[in-house]
Design an enzyme around this catalytic site. Structure first.
Site, PDB file in Angstrom:
ATOM      1  N   TYR A   1       8.924  -6.988 -10.039  1.00  0.00           N
ATOM      2  CA  TYR A   1       9.223  -7.449  -8.679  1.00  0.00           C
ATOM      3  C   TYR A   1       9.722  -8.889  -8.694  1.00  0.00           C
ATOM      4  O   TYR A   1      10.722  -9.221  -8.055  1.00  0.00           O
ATOM      5  CB  TYR A   1       7.968  -7.341  -7.805  1.00  0.00           C
TER       6      TYR A   1
ATOM      7  N   PHE B   1       7.264  -6.087   8.016  1.00  0.00           N
ATOM      8  CA  PHE B   1       6.426  -7.163   8.540  1.00  0.00           C
ATOM      9  C   PHE B   1       7.241  -8.394   8.925  1.00  0.00           C
ATOM     10  O   PHE B   1       7.347  -8.759  10.111  1.00  0.00           O
ATOM     11  CB  PHE B   1       5.362  -7.502   7.494  1.00  0.00           C
ATOM     12  N   ILE B   2       7.866  -9.049   7.955  1.00  0.00           N
ATOM     13  CA  ILE B   2       8.605 -10.278   8.254  1.00  0.00           C
ATOM     14  C   ILE B   2       9.884  -9.961   9.021  1.00  0.00           C
ATOM     15  O   ILE B   2      10.208 -10.627  10.007  1.00  0.00           O
ATOM     16  CB  ILE B   2       8.904 -11.052   6.963  1.00  0.00           C
TER      17      ILE B   2
ATOM     18  N   ASP C   1      16.543   0.054   8.298  1.00  0.00           N
ATOM     19  CA  ASP C   1      15.296   0.201   7.548  1.00  0.00           C
ATOM     20  C   ASP C   1      15.210   1.637   7.046  1.00  0.00           C
ATOM     21  O   ASP C   1      15.529   2.581   7.772  1.00  0.00           O
ATOM     22  CB  ASP C   1      14.095  -0.121   8.446  1.00  0.00           C
TER      23      ASP C   1
ATOM     24  N   ALA D   1      15.046  -6.688   3.455  1.00  0.00           N
ATOM     25  CA  ALA D   1      14.704  -5.405   2.851  1.00  0.00           C
ATOM     26  C   ALA D   1      14.408  -5.570   1.370  1.00  0.00           C
ATOM     27  O   ALA D   1      15.137  -6.252   0.642  1.00  0.00           O
ATOM     28  CB  ALA D   1      15.846  -4.409   3.043  1.00  0.00           C
ATOM     29  N   ALA D   2      13.343  -4.924   0.926  1.00  0.00           N
ATOM     30  CA  ALA D   2      12.996  -4.925  -0.498  1.00  0.00           C
ATOM     31  C   ALA D   2      11.932  -3.874  -0.745  1.00  0.00           C
ATOM     32  O   ALA D   2      11.169  -3.518   0.160  1.00  0.00           O
ATOM     33  CB  ALA D   2      12.472  -6.294  -0.931  1.00  0.00           C
TER      34      ALA D   2
ATOM     35  N   SER E   1      10.906 -14.904  -3.148  1.00  0.00           N
ATOM     36  CA  SER E   1       9.455 -14.871  -3.276  1.00  0.00           C
ATOM     37  C   SER E   1       8.961 -15.888  -4.291  1.00  0.00           C
ATOM     38  O   SER E   1       9.663 -16.217  -5.261  1.00  0.00           O
ATOM     39  CB  SER E   1       9.015 -13.469  -3.724  1.00  0.00           C
TER      40      SER E   1
ATOM     41  N   ILE F   1      19.961   0.313   2.354  1.00  0.00           N
ATOM     42  CA  ILE F   1      20.914  -0.744   2.017  1.00  0.00           C
ATOM     43  C   ILE F   1      21.718  -0.379   0.775  1.00  0.00           C
ATOM     44  O   ILE F   1      22.676  -1.085   0.429  1.00  0.00           O
ATOM     45  CB  ILE F   1      20.223  -2.105   1.805  1.00  0.00           C
TER      46      ILE F   1
END
Length: 328
Positions: free
Chosen positions: A154, A11-12, A31, A87-88, A130, A67
């Protein structure tokens, strides 16, 4: 400029890639395409960025990979001037169920990126953090001096991510900036968020479901504001070494959010309540004074305007975005 965006089909990361490609930069995206949600949405992010590159004299290259793949990461970073590390393994509730996966990808993967950036003398690494790092509020709004006591794996992983970036700046001189995002929303957002669930249910004549009392508050940030501040950091070194909030300052409780969405679509619907979800923060509210001082950051879209824009976009893209329509 050569830009590497990790998680760039998300998304971002997708919005950042699209914007920079439109402005003539050479974008490489890595990705893993984990099917955490419908991968067709990621395909749309890729299409949007490719189209922007074609129209804006930029270039766009997609690499499907992880990654955590040290060899691949080093190969890609060697060609990059700036890295946007987006990426997460996302999802607070999923992190409660799979903490090892979150740590492996979010923490170990970040160290892989930072180490490659250090070796190849990258100009800047912009890291996505975050508001989940804050956990239970001792006061609101959160400023960057607020204690960080995350309440989910998270949140812990994101705290580790930004602290590794800080340490790489202090020890190795690698220019890094960590941005603490506050509930980002907008076109092509993940479909398993409260806002998308509310909109989808209301459009299908079903009541929005609130998990918990609805008194939880969130600072919702429209993706255009996030995209803008990230683009600024492509060349602006004013915040190197810093960790900062980027939110909207536009705090709203979940009950009111559900009411706003319902009233835009079908005011006759009732609101339904269910049990609270484990690991969800009770409140988020950002103080963006630091980002304003260093970067002149000011949010431009308030939640009611943003909700209307998102509902309009949702209507226009229901055929491929709405899970009930797509799977019918």
């Amino acid at each position: 400029m050569n830009v590497l965006v990790t998680g760039g089909a998300g998304f971002i990361g997708g919005h950042i890639s699209e914007q920079l490609a439109a402005n003539g930069h050479q974008i490489t995206v890595i990705d893993k395409f984990v099917p955490y949600y419908d991968l067709g949405i990621k395909d749309r992010n890729v299409e949007a960025a490719r189209r922007a590159a074609e129209q804006g004299d930029g270039s766009y290259t997609l690499v499907e990979g992880s990654i955590n793949d040290t060899e691949l990461v080093n190969e890609l970073v060697a060609e990059a001037d700036v890295i946007y590390h987006q990426a997460a393994q996302a999802g607070v509730r999923e992190s409660v169920e799979q903490p090892e996966t979150v740590n492996e990808y979010n923490v170990d993967g970040t160290v892989t990126i930072l180490e490659a950036a250090r070796k190849h003398d990258v100009s800047r690494v912009v890291v996505a953090s975050s508001s989940s790092v804050y956990g239970k509020p001792e006061y609101l709004p959160y400023d960057e001096d607020h204690p960080t006591t995350p309440v989910s794996p998270y949140g812990v992983s994101k705290l580790a991510t930004e602290q590794y970036a800080r340490v790489y700046n202090e020890i190795y001189g690698l220019p890094t900036v960590s941005l603490r995002y506050f509930t980002v929303y907008g076109p092509r957002m993940r479909p398993n968020m409260a806002m998308t669930n509310f909109v989808s249910r209301c459009l299908h004549d079903e009541p929005p479901v609130i998990y918990g009392t609805g008194e939880q508050t969130r600072d919702f940030t429209y993706v255009d504001d996030i995209r803008r501040v990230n683009e600024q950091l492509l060349t602006d070194d004013s915040a190197d070494g810093e960790i900062m909030n980027v939110g909207s300052t536009d705090n709203i409780d979940i009950r009111t959010l559900a009411e706003v969405i319902r009233d835009e679509i079908d005011p006759s619907l009732e609101i339904v309540y269910d049990d609270a979800r484990t690991g969800d923060a009770e409140h988020t509210h950002s103080d963006v004074s630091k980002a304003n001082e260093l970067l002149g950051y000011k949010p431009t879209v308030d939640i009611r305007e943003g909700v209307r824009k998102f509902i309009d976009w949702y209507h226009e893209n229901r055929e491929w975005y709405d899970p009930l329509v797509r799977n019918s």
